[in-house]
Each structure stands twice: as structure tokens, then as C-alpha cells.
Design an enzyme around this catalytic site. Structure first.
Site, mmCIF file in Angstrom:
data_model
loop_
_atom_site.group_PDB
_atom_site.id
_atom_site.type_symbol
_atom_site.label_atom_id
_atom_site.label_comp_id
_atom_site.label_asym_id
_atom_site.label_seq_id
_atom_site.Cartn_x
_atom_site.Cartn_y
_atom_site.Cartn_z
ATOM 1 N N ASN A 1 19.361 51.453 51.283
ATOM 2 C CA ASN A 1 20.499 50.753 50.679
ATOM 3 C C ASN A 1 21.616 50.808 51.696
ATOM 4 O O ASN A 1 22.038 51.890 52.089
ATOM 5 C CB ASN A 1 20.890 51.460 49.376
ATOM 6 N N GLY A 2 22.114 49.639 52.124
ATOM 7 C CA GLY A 2 23.199 49.622 53.104
ATOM 8 C C GLY A 2 22.906 48.625 54.208
ATOM 9 O O GLY A 2 22.078 47.725 54.036
ATOM 10 N N LYS B 1 34.511 35.396 34.883
ATOM 11 C CA LYS B 1 33.405 35.634 33.956
ATOM 12 C C LYS B 1 32.576 34.359 33.802
ATOM 13 O O LYS B 1 31.357 34.393 33.803
ATOM 14 C CB LYS B 1 33.908 36.072 32.570
ATOM 15 N N GLU C 1 30.559 33.609 37.027
ATOM 16 C CA GLU C 1 29.489 34.597 37.245
ATOM 17 C C GLU C 1 28.295 34.331 36.337
ATOM 18 O O GLU C 1 27.161 34.421 36.754
ATOM 19 C CB GLU C 1 29.993 35.999 36.871
ATOM 20 N N LYS D 1 25.728 44.588 40.690
ATOM 21 C CA LYS D 1 26.827 45.264 40.023
ATOM 22 C C LYS D 1 27.577 46.216 40.944
ATOM 23 O O LYS D 1 28.783 46.313 40.918
ATOM 24 C CB LYS D 1 26.304 46.037 38.815
ATOM 25 N N GLU E 1 40.481 36.352 35.344
ATOM 26 C CA GLU E 1 39.318 37.130 34.912
ATOM 27 C C GLU E 1 38.402 36.270 34.026
ATOM 28 O O GLU E 1 37.176 36.317 34.154
ATOM 29 C CB GLU E 1 39.793 38.395 34.174
ATOM 30 N N HIS F 1 51.738 22.257 40.997
ATOM 31 C CA HIS F 1 51.673 22.338 42.454
ATOM 32 C C HIS F 1 50.259 22.116 42.969
ATOM 33 O O HIS F 1 49.886 22.662 44.006
ATOM 34 C CB HIS F 1 52.231 23.686 42.913
ATOM 35 N N CYS G 1 21.181 47.268 46.284
ATOM 36 C CA CYS G 1 19.863 47.856 46.401
ATOM 37 C C CYS G 1 19.848 49.211 45.713
ATOM 38 O O CYS G 1 20.785 49.988 45.816
ATOM 39 C CB CYS G 1 19.408 48.043 47.849
ATOM 40 N N TRP H 1 18.798 43.756 46.988
ATOM 41 C CA TRP H 1 19.782 42.680 47.038
ATOM 42 C C TRP H 1 19.882 42.312 48.507
ATOM 43 O O TRP H 1 20.369 43.093 49.324
ATOM 44 C CB TRP H 1 21.135 43.156 46.505
ATOM 45 N N ARG I 1 21.630 46.902 40.621
ATOM 46 C CA ARG I 1 22.060 46.928 42.015
ATOM 47 C C ARG I 1 21.485 45.767 42.831
ATOM 48 O O ARG I 1 21.867 45.566 43.985
ATOM 49 C CB ARG I 1 21.614 48.226 42.674
HETATM 50 C C1 G6P Z 1 30.764 43.361 41.580
HETATM 51 C C2 G6P Z 1 30.538 43.264 40.086
HETATM 52 C C3 G6P Z 1 31.863 43.086 39.363
HETATM 53 C C4 G6P Z 1 32.827 44.200 39.742
HETATM 54 C C5 G6P Z 1 32.983 44.336 41.255
HETATM 55 C C6 G6P Z 1 33.724 45.595 41.647
HETATM 56 O O1 G6P Z 1 31.227 42.161 42.068
HETATM 57 O O2 G6P Z 1 29.675 42.177 39.788
HETATM 58 O O3 G6P Z 1 31.646 43.103 37.968
HETATM 59 O O4 G6P Z 1 34.068 43.939 39.180
HETATM 60 O O5 G6P Z 1 31.702 44.414 41.874
HETATM 61 O O6 G6P Z 1 32.947 46.703 41.293
HETATM 62 P P1 G6P Z 1 33.523 48.127 40.972
HETATM 63 O O7 G6P Z 1 32.334 48.971 40.650
HETATM 64 O O8 G6P Z 1 34.213 48.603 42.223
HETATM 65 O O9 G6P Z 1 34.478 47.992 39.838
#
Ligand code: G6P
Length: 605
Positions: A98-99, A482, A485, A600, A478, A501, A2, A74, A27
Site C-alpha cells: 500500500n503506497g 456527495k 461521488e 475511503k 458538501e 458572477h 489498498c 486501488w 480502501r
Molecule cells: C476520501 C473519501 C472522503 C473523505 C476524504 C478524506 O476522498 O472518499 O469521504 O472525506 O477521503 O478522508 P479522511 O479520512 O482524511 O477524512
């Protein structure tokens, strides 16, 4: 999660708030809303979905007023609906949040018993209803907000606006970030400085527990104990140009393309002018460190896992990695000889911040590796190391990942030197190799057309597997992250050696198995695992360099990467990982910069 913004301005604020919310949309983007006070009258507009819907709504039903608050959501409590969208209003007060208010159920029951009803399912509305209750009891607006704040448990950044008050806003910060912006005859509140970037560069960051009463003349801040608090006004440098797409179709494309420049600049910053020695802060000292813990969430956690190989091999330093949401609730055994590193792009991720606070008092040294230098993690760590990636807007992290890798690699070199594993000449040799990194990243970016072709083959599948060994194992994870996501394809990253395994049972002729394998010391082992996939008619995509592809023999699909020194492979192979996901998302027509359900900056646990 948020984004919130508030303005006491000299002009009509709704369009300005909308613009600020655009910069906060990373956010959350389930719904959005704005409330203003116009000639003393409080009113609001809310809309479901992205900001563009709120913008359309405001065209049909404009919202005049020079004082206002806005929110992009969010959802945590209550589905994304208009009724659950912020601002929440009860009588004379409107609130954005926010929170998470953890005790909202108890408060809601208490208010219901007093005959005060709620219309939404949110925790935030309780803040508004409770404030209304205090106003009804005769308290003034700021006192009513303060009385409410005293009852709240959980994490929040809040902004309050009141009917009849067009020169008053109240803000509060506890666990979620909030900044005060200082203008000329105008004052602002925002979740971060980025939101306020075109309005002002003069920012005061609220501390934990702070409350602020804002008028157009200034801000009165009190701390958690109710004492007047003097928080500094800092000048932040945020060039507007850094937060637009610079001609790219998406922020993600721009941010991927920026990596050579970002890494080159960060290398310059963290090394001596002649680039033969490290220039990391003095108080980052590994001499007496006997154990290192790297803590992060999401992509930062995979950067940590790559770095673990470096701290062990370059510095002989025992190193463990952990997910912040686990670490914060464990009983980590830490002491004066231990160092913990908290890696976070935003520097505000609730779990990572809580993990830092969990051990800060007991550990020898806490280090924040962050992209946002003014963030909570940067401010609360003993040592803050900026990764210098510049604003990252796309929800999926790309340039911040490779910038995190760079800082972690430099830290590992420093650890090696401090602990006598590396001498100055060896460090200088590694730094010389690192000077080739921007060029290698450019060479990897040049493979984009071939990567886009491979991505077409990924776009139609439901499942994909990524394999790697050594530092390529976290990179495989990673790459899988990606892909899920961005394109909502189920993907997993596995250590090649673990294939037998379990995951080998999944192999068939439809599921792509992407093998990340530079021709390093572990290449032959990875190729053996790949052969096991091929023997079962698996759909292998081998990503390697020319020598590796020649040695591996025929595979259904491949990508030729530049030759890279072992230490630099995780950076260079991050590029195809990112671009595969990007182009698969384009092919599937998903929302690249704002994938569904994600945000994010995850400021709730
Ligand atoms: C969210 C984002 C990711 C990020 C993660 C940690 O899940 O979508 O891209 O890696 O948060 O965020 P930070 O700001 O702590 O790296």
C-alpha cells in the site's frame, strides 16, 4: 489506498484472508489477490474487480496453506488488470503493498541491467524483483527484504511472504499504516485494526520506519535505525456488530441513520455529566492562540469551512481553512501563538498527515480531529480529539462529517470561553441547545420519503447546482460532492452571492438548482438569489423550514425541514444533502458504498 493483510495461522488462511479483505475493501476495489505458502510452496490467485471475483476464482482453484498475504487494490501505477494485481511475485518471494515507491523507475532500470525482468506496470513488482535479486545473492529471506527496504523511497506498507517459509512474514511501514495483530499461536498483519477485528483485539501499531519479522510465536520489531523497538500491545474495542449493515441495504444508509445516536453519544463524551460545561482536554487551550488553521481533505475540508464561521462568530478567532494537499507544499507562516487542526475521518490521509508533519515542530499546538483514535494523525498531534462516529465503511462520508462538525463546534465554544468571548452561562446555553440535536436529526431523517421523491427528479439530470450562504455555502459544496461521488452527476456547490458572477449563465429549465436555506439572518438574501434563478425559468428545489417556504413564495420543488437554531442548521441540513445523493444513486443503479474510482482512506498523495 489498498488494503493489506497477512496471517500466519493454525487453519487454512485463504478464506480468513478473504474475509479480512472484505473489511478493507473500502480502501480500494480494482482487483484483489492472495498468496499462501502450503507445505513450503508459494502460490497465488488474483482477480480483476471486486473481491467477489477473487472469491469465485478460489472456488474453482482453491489455495491451500496456513500462511498467507492478501491485497485489495486501488490502482496508482498500472491499470487495474490481473497482471498488475497484487501479490506480486518474483522467484521465491511474494509482496503486497500500500503506497507508492517513488524511485521504482530507477530501481527497475538497475534490475533490468542485471537481467531481471518485470511483467507488470506496477511500482510494487520492483520490490519483489529486488528482493528476489537479494535472495539470489545468498541473503536469507528477512535479510533480503531488509536490503530491499533500505533502497526504497516513497510511502509504503509492505508484507513479504517467502517460498519454503511457512512460519515467516516480514512487514514494513513508512508513510502508510500497518498494524501487527497478536493471536494465540497465530500472528497477523493488517492495514488497520478493523481488518483484524474478528481475529484479535490485541494490536501493535508500527511507527514510521519500523520493520517487523513475524513468526507464529511473536513479532520482532526494529526501528528505522535497525534498533530493537518495543512497541506496546494495545487492546482495541471493535465490536463486530458495528461493522455490519444492521439490516440496512447499504452501509451508507446505516451510517446516515446512526447520526442521532452518534451525535448524542459524542455530546455526552465531550461535555460534563450534567451537560452544562465542556469536557475537552486541558491542553486544548486557546487563551494565547491568535490564529487558527483548519486543514483537511474532501468532506473534512467542508466541515472545516463550516467551522470557520463558528470560530469567528463565537470566539472572535481569526481562522483560515486549507486543503491538505496544498498546505503541505506551501510555506505557511506559523508560530507559537498559532494552532492548526487536522480533520480526518481515517486519521491516515497521506496529505493531511503530511500537512501535520509539515508544521508540527513550528506551531504552538497541533490538534487532530479524527474518527479512528489509533490513527497516525491522532498519535502525532499534540492533542487528539475523537469524533466518536464509530466505524464508517461507506466510501462517502456521512456520520463522520456531522461528528466532525460537533467536535469543531465544541472547540469553537471552548475557544470563545478561553478568549473571554463567551462566559460559562453562554456556553451552557449553547450546550442546552445542542441537547436538541439528536431529536432534530431524527426529525430530518423522517423526511426521507419526501427526499427520495426529490431525488427521482435529480437522478435523470447531467448537472446540478447547490446554493447556500454563510455556513450553508460549504454545506452546498458538501451536498454537491456527495451527489457527484455517488451518482456521477456533475454538481457544484456555490455561495448564493456568487451566482451572478458566472454560474447564472448555466441556468436553464433542465438543471436543478438546490437551495439550502433555513430561515436564518441571511434568508432574505438567499431568496433574492433564488428569485434570479426563477426569473430565468430555473428548476429550483428549495430546502427550508415552514416559515422560510411560506416567505419565499411558490417554487417548482421544495422540502420542509424542521425549524432549527442557526448554529445547528449545518448538522440538520446535512441529512437531506446525504439522502438526496443516496436516493439519486439508488435510482441510477450506481454502487452506493463503493463508487467507481474512489477509495475511503487515501494513503497516497
Ligand atoms: C476520501 C473519501 C472522503 C473523505 C476524504 C478524506 O476522498 O472518499 O469521504 O472525506 O477521503 O478522508 P479522511 O479520512 O482524511 O477524512
Amino acid at each position: 489506498m489498498c488494503g493489506i493483510v497477512g496471517i500466519l495461522g493454525r487453519h487454512q488462511v485463504a478464506p480468513i484472508i478473504l474475509d479480512a479483505l472484505r473489511r478493507l475493501e473500502y480502501r480500494g476495489y480494482d482487483s484483489a489477490g492472495i498468496a499462501t505458502v502450503n507445505e513450503g510452496r508459494l502460490d497465488r490467485r488474483r482477480a480483476l474487480g471486486k473481491l467477489v471475483n477473487l472469491s469465485d476464482h478460489l472456488v474453482h482453484e482453491p489455495l491451500p496453506g496456513k500462511a498467507g498475504i492478501g491485497h485489495t487494490r486501488w490502482a496508482t501505477h498500472g491499470a487495474p488488470t490481473v497482471v498488475n494485481a497484487h501479490p506480486h511475485r518474483a522467484g521465491r518471494v511474494a509482496v503486497v503493498h500500500n503506497g507508492i515507491i517513488e524511485n521504482f523507475r530507477a530501481l527497475r532500470a538497475e534490475l533490468a541491467a542485471a537481467g531481471l525482468a518485470h511483467e507488470s506496470d506496477t511500482d510494487t513488482e520492483t520490490v519483489a524483483v529486488l528482493t528476489r535479486h537479494h535472495l539470489d545473492q545468498g541473503l536469507g529471506p528477512a535479510e533480503a527484504a531488509f536490503a530491499t527496504l533500505a533502497r526504497l523511497e516513497g510511502a509504503f506498507a509492505l508484507a513479504f511472504l517467502f517460498d519454503g517459509e511457512d512460519d515467516l512474514m516480514v512487514g514494513a511501514r513508512q508513510g502508510s499504516p500497518l498494524a501487527v495483530g497478536h493471536g494465540t499461536g497465530e500472528m497477523y498483519l493488517g492495514s488497520d485494526a478493523l481488518a483484524l477485528a474478528p481475529l484479535t483485539d490485541r494490536i501493535t501499531y508500527l511507527e514510521e520506519g519500523d520493520r517487523v519479522v513475524i513468526t507464529r510465536d511473536g513479532a520482532l520489531i526494529t526501528d528505522a535505525q535497525g534498533r530493537r523497538a518495543n512497541r506496546p500491545v494495545t487492546t482495541v474495542r471493535l465490536d463486530q456488530a458495528t461493522v455490519d449493515k444492521a439490516g440496512h441495504r447499504h452501509f451508507m444508509a446505516k451510517e446516515i441513520a446512526e447520526q442521532p445516536a452518534v451525535l448524542g453519544a459524542a455530546l455526552g463524551f465531550h461535555c460534563s455529566p450534567d451537560k452544562t460545561a465542556l469536557a475537552l482536554p486541558e491542553d486544548l487551550d486557546f487563551t494565547n492562540t491568535d490564529r487558527l488553521t483548519l486543514v483537511a481533505c474532501g468532506t473534512g475540508h467542508y466541515a472545516a469551512q463550516v467551522a470557520k464561521y463558528w470560530f469567528e462568530s463565537l470566539a472572535g478567532l481569526p481562522c483560515e481553512t486549507d486543503i491538505a494537499s496544498e498546505y503541505r507544499y506551501r510555506h505557511p507562516v506559523v508560530g507559537a501563538a498559532n494552532m492548526a487542526v487536522f480533520i480526518s475521518q481515517s486519521g491516515e490521509t497521506a496529505d493531511t498527515l503530511a500537512a501535520l508533519r509539515h508544521v508540527r515542530a513550528r506551531i504552538g499546538c497541533s490538534v487532530g480531529v479524527v474518527n479512528v483514535p489509533s490513527s497516525s494523525i491522532a498519535r502525532e498531534s499534540d492533542v487528539a480529539l475523537p469524533v466518536l462516529a464509530g466505524p464508517e465503511i461507506s466510501v462517502a462520508s456521512t456520520k463522520a462529517f456531522t461528528a466532525q462538525l460537533l467536535v469543531l463546534l465544541l472547540m469553537a465554544l471552548k475557544a470563545g470561553q478561553d478568549r473571554g468571548h463567551l462566559d460559562g452561562a453562554q456556553v451552557a446555553a449553547h450546550l442546552r441547545a445542542l441537547q436538541t440535536l439528536p431529536g432534530l436529526m431524527r426529525a430530518a431523517l423522517d423526511r426521507e420519503p419526501a427526499i427520495a421523491d426529490l431525488a427521482q427528479g435529480l437522478a435523470g439530470v447531467n448537472h446540478a447546482l447547490f446554493l447556500g450562504r454563510g455556513p450553508m455555502f460549504p454545506l452546498a459544496a458538501e451536498a454537491a460532492l456527495k451527489l457527484k461521488e455517488l451518482s456521477y452527476i456533475h454538481a457544484e456547490g456555490y455561495a448564493s452571492g456568487e451566482l451572478k458572477h458566472g454560474p447564472i449563465a448555466l441556468i436553464d429549465e433542465t438543471m436543478p438548482v438546490v437551495v439550502l436555506a433555513p430561515r436564518d439572518g441571511l434568508f432574505a438574501k438567499t431568496v433574492s438569489n433564488m428569485q434570479e434563478v426563477l426569473a430565468r425559468q430555473g428548476r429550483v428545489v428549495l430546502i427550508s423550514d415552514r416559515a422560510g417556504l411560506a416567505e419565499a413564495g411558490p417554487v417548482p420543488d421544495s422540502l420542509v425541514m424542521p425549524e432549527v437554531p442557526d448554529l445547528l442548521a449545518p448538522f440538520v441540513y446535512a441529512v437531506p444533502a446525504q439522502l438526496l445523493a443516496y436516493h439519486a444513486a439508488l435510482a441510477r443503479g450506481t454502487d452506493v458504498d463503493q463508487p467507481r474510482n474512489l477509495a475511503k482512506s487515501v494513503t497516497v498523495e
